[in-house]
Design a protein around this motif. Structure first.
Motif, PDB file in Angstrom:
ATOM      1  N   TYR A  59       0.834  -1.201   0.000  1.00  0.00           N
ATOM      2  CA  TYR A  59       0.000   0.000   0.000  1.00  0.00           C
ATOM      3  C   TYR A  59       0.869   1.252   0.000  1.00  0.00           C
ATOM      4  O   TYR A  59       0.548   2.268  -0.625  1.00  0.00           O
ATOM      5  CB  TYR A  59      -0.953   0.017   1.200  1.00  0.00           C
ATOM      6  CG  TYR A  59      -2.089   0.963   0.969  1.00  0.00           C
ATOM      7  CD1 TYR A  59      -3.243   0.531   0.328  1.00  0.00           C
ATOM      8  CD2 TYR A  59      -1.984   2.309   1.318  1.00  0.00           C
ATOM      9  CE1 TYR A  59      -4.270   1.406   0.046  1.00  0.00           C
ATOM     10  CE2 TYR A  59      -3.009   3.190   1.040  1.00  0.00           C
ATOM     11  CZ  TYR A  59      -4.156   2.738   0.414  1.00  0.00           C
ATOM     12  OH  TYR A  59      -5.171   3.607   0.128  1.00  0.00           O
ATOM     13  N   HIS A  62       1.575   3.455  -3.146  1.00  0.00           N
ATOM     14  CA  HIS A  62       0.618   4.496  -3.534  1.00  0.00           C
ATOM     15  C   HIS A  62       0.989   5.828  -2.883  1.00  0.00           C
ATOM     16  O   HIS A  62       1.003   6.877  -3.533  1.00  0.00           O
ATOM     17  CB  HIS A  62      -0.786   4.053  -3.115  1.00  0.00           C
ATOM     18  CG  HIS A  62      -1.841   5.127  -3.219  1.00  0.00           C
ATOM     19  ND1 HIS A  62      -2.161   5.734  -4.411  1.00  0.00           N
ATOM     20  CD2 HIS A  62      -2.651   5.691  -2.278  1.00  0.00           C
ATOM     21  CE1 HIS A  62      -3.125   6.630  -4.197  1.00  0.00           C
ATOM     22  NE2 HIS A  62      -3.431   6.627  -2.913  1.00  0.00           N
ATOM     23  N   HIS A  86      -2.470  10.618   3.888  1.00  0.00           N
ATOM     24  CA  HIS A  86      -3.876  10.892   3.562  1.00  0.00           C
ATOM     25  C   HIS A  86      -4.804   9.698   3.732  1.00  0.00           C
ATOM     26  O   HIS A  86      -6.014   9.865   3.854  1.00  0.00           O
ATOM     27  CB  HIS A  86      -4.024  11.513   2.166  1.00  0.00           C
ATOM     28  CG  HIS A  86      -3.969  10.535   1.032  1.00  0.00           C
ATOM     29  ND1 HIS A  86      -2.803  10.250   0.371  1.00  0.00           N
ATOM     30  CD2 HIS A  86      -4.932   9.781   0.451  1.00  0.00           C
ATOM     31  CE1 HIS A  86      -3.054   9.363  -0.582  1.00  0.00           C
ATOM     32  NE2 HIS A  86      -4.338   9.053  -0.554  1.00  0.00           N
ATOM     33  N   ASP A  87      -4.251   8.487   3.756  1.00  0.00           N
ATOM     34  CA  ASP A  87      -5.129   7.325   3.924  1.00  0.00           C
ATOM     35  C   ASP A  87      -5.066   6.711   5.323  1.00  0.00           C
ATOM     36  O   ASP A  87      -5.729   5.708   5.586  1.00  0.00           O
ATOM     37  CB  ASP A  87      -4.778   6.254   2.886  1.00  0.00           C
ATOM     38  CG  ASP A  87      -5.352   6.590   1.511  1.00  0.00           C
ATOM     39  OD1 ASP A  87      -6.428   7.218   1.462  1.00  0.00           O
ATOM     40  OD2 ASP A  87      -4.718   6.234   0.497  1.00  0.00           O
ATOM     41  N   GLN A 118     -12.817  11.227   0.953  1.00  0.00           N
ATOM     42  CA  GLN A 118     -12.587   9.819   0.666  1.00  0.00           C
ATOM     43  C   GLN A 118     -13.797   8.953   0.994  1.00  0.00           C
ATOM     44  O   GLN A 118     -14.038   7.943   0.386  1.00  0.00           O
ATOM     45  CB  GLN A 118     -11.424   9.346   1.548  1.00  0.00           C
ATOM     46  CG  GLN A 118     -10.719   8.152   1.021  1.00  0.00           C
ATOM     47  CD  GLN A 118      -9.537   8.605   0.174  1.00  0.00           C
ATOM     48  OE1 GLN A 118      -9.561   9.666  -0.428  1.00  0.00           O
ATOM     49  NE2 GLN A 118      -8.500   7.814   0.138  1.00  0.00           N
ATOM     50  N   ASP A 155      -3.534  12.032  -5.642  1.00  0.00           N
ATOM     51  CA  ASP A 155      -4.096  10.742  -5.237  1.00  0.00           C
ATOM     52  C   ASP A 155      -4.875  10.120  -6.395  1.00  0.00           C
ATOM     53  O   ASP A 155      -4.670   8.970  -6.764  1.00  0.00           O
ATOM     54  CB  ASP A 155      -5.022  10.999  -4.029  1.00  0.00           C
ATOM     55  CG  ASP A 155      -5.762   9.764  -3.569  1.00  0.00           C
ATOM     56  OD1 ASP A 155      -5.137   8.686  -3.528  1.00  0.00           O
ATOM     57  OD2 ASP A 155      -6.963   9.885  -3.238  1.00  0.00           O
ATOM     58  N   ASN A 159      -4.252   6.743  -8.705  1.00  0.00           N
ATOM     59  CA  ASN A 159      -5.287   5.707  -8.783  1.00  0.00           C
ATOM     60  C   ASN A 159      -5.675   5.408 -10.229  1.00  0.00           C
ATOM     61  O   ASN A 159      -5.932   4.264 -10.588  1.00  0.00           O
ATOM     62  CB  ASN A 159      -6.526   6.113  -7.987  1.00  0.00           C
ATOM     63  CG  ASN A 159      -6.301   5.970  -6.491  1.00  0.00           C
ATOM     64  OD1 ASN A 159      -5.443   5.196  -6.058  1.00  0.00           O
ATOM     65  ND2 ASN A 159      -7.038   6.729  -5.699  1.00  0.00           N
TER      66      ASN A 159
HETATM   67 MN    MN Z   1      -5.213   7.420  -1.715  1.00  0.00          MN
END
Ligand code: MN
Length: 738
Positions: A59, A62, A86-87, A118, A155, A159
């Motif tokens: 992860y 990303h 951010h996640d 999100q 982001d 993606n």
């Molecule tokens: Mn993200």
């Protein structure tokens, strides 16, 4: 997209944190900030440990890519940190307090805003309502801080790059959402590099066959064109070299999406798209840009209509450049862009170039946001439109954002030269509301390029617009049929509903007051006395109202009833009703004139024709030679120098039954059916009209109507004037004197 599915990082080069460091070390020299970014990286690694993306990578990959994109844009340390984190709130067991504790309030705010955006469940959107609701949340979240937008774009870009590993439904939903929400905002911020990459990626998933078709056409075409391109590049380089102008020259292939747009939206066959390969010349100064343009136009034939000077007239996203297309002398056409290094940076990363992180000079995110709002006018509209948008109709909000901000594409000028952006199809009324709601509300006419035009005239880019207002004028419901911007639409609707509410309240006040008055009169109390009895703090407090009008409204609703009010005031029995008021008025009973003059009851008295006074007007008598007293309005110019012949006169009481003629001059902007509208407005309100004739004023587009109507008194006249001023085109009404 089977071939992409198994490529790590979507087939894009995979970056390491060291690559990110290489980028931000170039412009962030503070040891403290470098350390904080590093800490955020370690923190993120720990929190996301063991998590994998759908594509099989860690992860963390990303988040490294997001930080890479942000550092490439030269974002500040807090933006990079928030990008890395951010996640964490959404996908790990991290609390906001923890983030604030380690990285400060500012980073906490950014991560929280991003998490709110999100939290949308991206299902395949089926109904418009739901979709609007979702888009609204994204927009509102992004309007909070420009850095939220930059992180969200980074982001989303990553993606999209790695979309291949998602299910087909999710691919389409994400690509469509990017088209609707993120690409327009990237475009408006001038983030062209991100925008075109996103567009190409979305096209790939939304129109896979077309995408493949264009890439194959392009491969063939570029091969044949490359040779001629090298030729012209060399010839232009020689030309500039001879003239001692510093330059860099590069060529590039237009994006797949822009070719798609030309082929499928503008219906241009592929073979007729001449600017697939574009030349870009970058030089040092603005003057040199124009020198280069001059040299190129001297040497090659420019194609008419293709020259654009975005240096003198920057695009609203601050893009600056000279554009021209030329015949290269080799049978090909070339698009040429000429700009300075600074302009080139803005062209690639837009707003980010202007507010790239500057160290040491008191960097302040609030100030930065303010600067952006001042520079990008649309951004201020975006923020203000979004600030109260959490309530209310989501679709209306998203529509007005799309129409007024993202699709705004005509540019007109104020008389002072300020550029105003409007959606195409806009009219002077849209323009007026864009300047200020007050200006819109009181608009009565418009000059476009110095000529008076009807308010529904469609404006075009380059028009200079001047609005005429009149402070008593109000918006007309008819405007709704032609205004284009949601801003104007909403303001007009708001005004009309407020007016209706006011009118309704006015009626309630009147009726409530009348019913009280009826009850008070039974007790022998007149209006004046009633008002003085009721208008006291004690009474108003007792009935829990703020004003006497409020009390009337409450009485209208029978809470309290008139008798309850009377009971409260302990009014018991009628006072002695004297009826001698008439006796003091010593006018002739048979006189038809509504005016009397004390002590002059044998003298003939009549209303003057020059200024047509009506009951309620301030009046004065003029002693004529041999024809008795003529009654004038006190400001009638005909009696101005006649002080020694004037005498006090008075209106008789209770004059509501008769009508009196009054002459008016109605000034208006001429249009079809204007006369008809005036006549029917009067007829609808049962105002007798004895004459009307219009006279066009030169070729100004204006018309004056000389009118005589019949009204019982000046109060009614005020109503009539307001009714007439509401007619589209009418901007002024005066009492006439002859
Ligand atoms: Mn993200």
């Amino acid at each position: 997209m089977a071939e992409v599915k198994n490529l790590p990082n979507g087939g894009y080069p995979m970056h390491t944190f060291a690559d990110v460091e290489d980028l931000y070390y170039e412009y962030i020299s503070s040891e403290h900030d470098r350390k904080r970014i590093n800490q955020a990286y370690e923190f993120m690694l720990e929190k996301h440990e063991g998590q994998k993306r759908m594509s099989g990578e860690d992860y963390a990959q990303h988040l490294i890519e997001v930080a890479y994109i942000l550092s490439d844009l030269h974002c500040g340390p807090n933006t990079i940190i928030a990008g890395l984190l951010h996640d964490t709130l959404e996908d790990t067991k991290t609390s906001l307090e923890e983030i604030v504790h380690f990285f400060g309030e500012d980073v906490g705010m950014l991560v929280e805003s991003l998490t709110k955006i999100q939290r949308l469940k991206l299902s395949r959107m089926e109904n418009e309502e739901f979709e609007a609701e979702d888009h609204r949340r994204i927009f509102i979240g992004m309007a909070k801080d420009i850095r939220v937008i930059l992180i969200k774009l980074a982001d989303r870009l990553h993606n999209l790059r790695t979309l291949g590993s998602l299910s087909c439904d999710r691919q389409i939903a994400l690509a469509q959402e990017s088209m609707d929400v993120f690409i327009p905002i990237a475009h408006r911020l001038g983030l062209d590099k991100i925008k075109s990459e996103m567009q190409d990626l979305c096209l790939k998933y939304l129109e896979p066959d077309i995408y493949k078709h264009i890439t194959s056409l392009l491969t063939k075409k570029t091969k044949t064109l490359e040779k001629s391109l090298d030729g012209i590049k060399k010839r232009i380089a020689d030309l500039l070299f001879e003239n001692h102008i510093p330059f860099e020259i590069e060529s590039r292939v237009k994006s797949i999406y822009s070719i798609y747009h030309k082929m499928y939206v503008l219906n241009t066959p592929f073979d007729e798209i001449y600017d697939i390969l574009a030349l870009r010349i970058i030089t040092d100064t603005e003057i040199q840009c124009y020198e280069i343009l001059g040299l190129i136009h001297q040497t090659y034939v420019p194609i008419p209509g293709r020259f654009k000077d975005y240096i003198a007239m920057p695009k609203p996203n601050l893009y600056q450049s000279l554009h021209t297309s030329i015949l290269g002398g080799d049978g090909n056409r070339y698009e040429v862009q000429i700009r300075t290094k600074e302009m080139d940076e803005v062209a690639e990363v837009g707003v980010a170039a202007h507010w790239a992180y500057k160290e040491g000079n008191g960097y302040n995110s609030k100030q930065e946001q303010q600067e952006i709002e001042n520079k990008l006018h649309w951004f201020r509209d975006f923020v203000s439109l979004s600030s109260n948008a959490e309530e209310g109709d989501a679709k209306e909000y998203v529509d007005s954002l799309t129409k007024d901000i993202f699709e705004a594409n005509i540019y007109v000028f104020t008389p002072k030269g300020k550029v105003i952006e409007l959606p195409s199809g806009s009219t002077p009324v849209d323009f007026a509301y864009k300047i200020h709601t007050k200006v819109g509300d009181t608009t009565v006419g418009a000059l476009v390029n110095g000529v008076m035009v009807p308010l529904n005239t469609v404006l075009e880019t380059g028009d200079m617009v001047e609005i005429k207002t009149s402070k008593n004028s109000t918006p007309s419901e008819g405007w709704l049929s032609f205004v284009k911007s949601s801003l104007a639409k909403q303001s007009i609707k708001r005004f009309i509903s407020k007016k209706n509410a006011d009118q309704e309240r006015g009626e309630k006040i009147q009726k409530g007051k009348q019913s009280l008055l009826d009850s008070f009169k039974d007790k022998g109390i007149d209006e004046e006395e009633m008002v003085s009895l009721l208008n006291t703090k004690k009474v108003l407090e007792h009935f829990e109202c703020n004003s006497l009008d409020d009390l009337y409204v409450m009485v209208y609703g029978r809470k309290p009833s008139p008798s309850a009010v009377i009971d409260y005031l302990k009014i018991r029995k009628p006072v002695n009703q004297s009826n001698d008021s008439d006796a003091t008025f010593n006018f002739k009973a048979d006189s038809t004139c509504p005016v009397y003059c004390k002590g002059a009851d044998n003298i003939a008295i009549s209303l003057a024709n020059c200024c047509t006074p009506i009951p309620g007007d301030e009046i004065v008598g003029y002693i004529t030679r041999g024809k008795g007293i003529s009654v004038h309005r006190h400001d009638c110019p005909n009696i101005e120098n006649e002080k020694d012949r004037l005498i006090d006169v008075y209106w008789k009481p209770n004059l509501d039954k008769e009508n009196y003629p009054v002459d008016l001059v109605i000034q208006a902007v001429d249009r079809q059916k204007l006369l008809l509208d005036i006549m029917s407005a009067l007829a609808n309100h049962k105002i007798p009209l004895t004459q009307i004739h219009g006279k066009v004023v030169g070729n100004s587009g204006k018309v004056n109507f000389q009118t005589t109507i019949l009204v019982p008194n000046s109060k009614r006249l005020t109503d009539v004037i307001n009714i007439l001023l509401n007619i589209n085109g009418v901007y002024d009404i005066k009492r006439a004197t002859h």
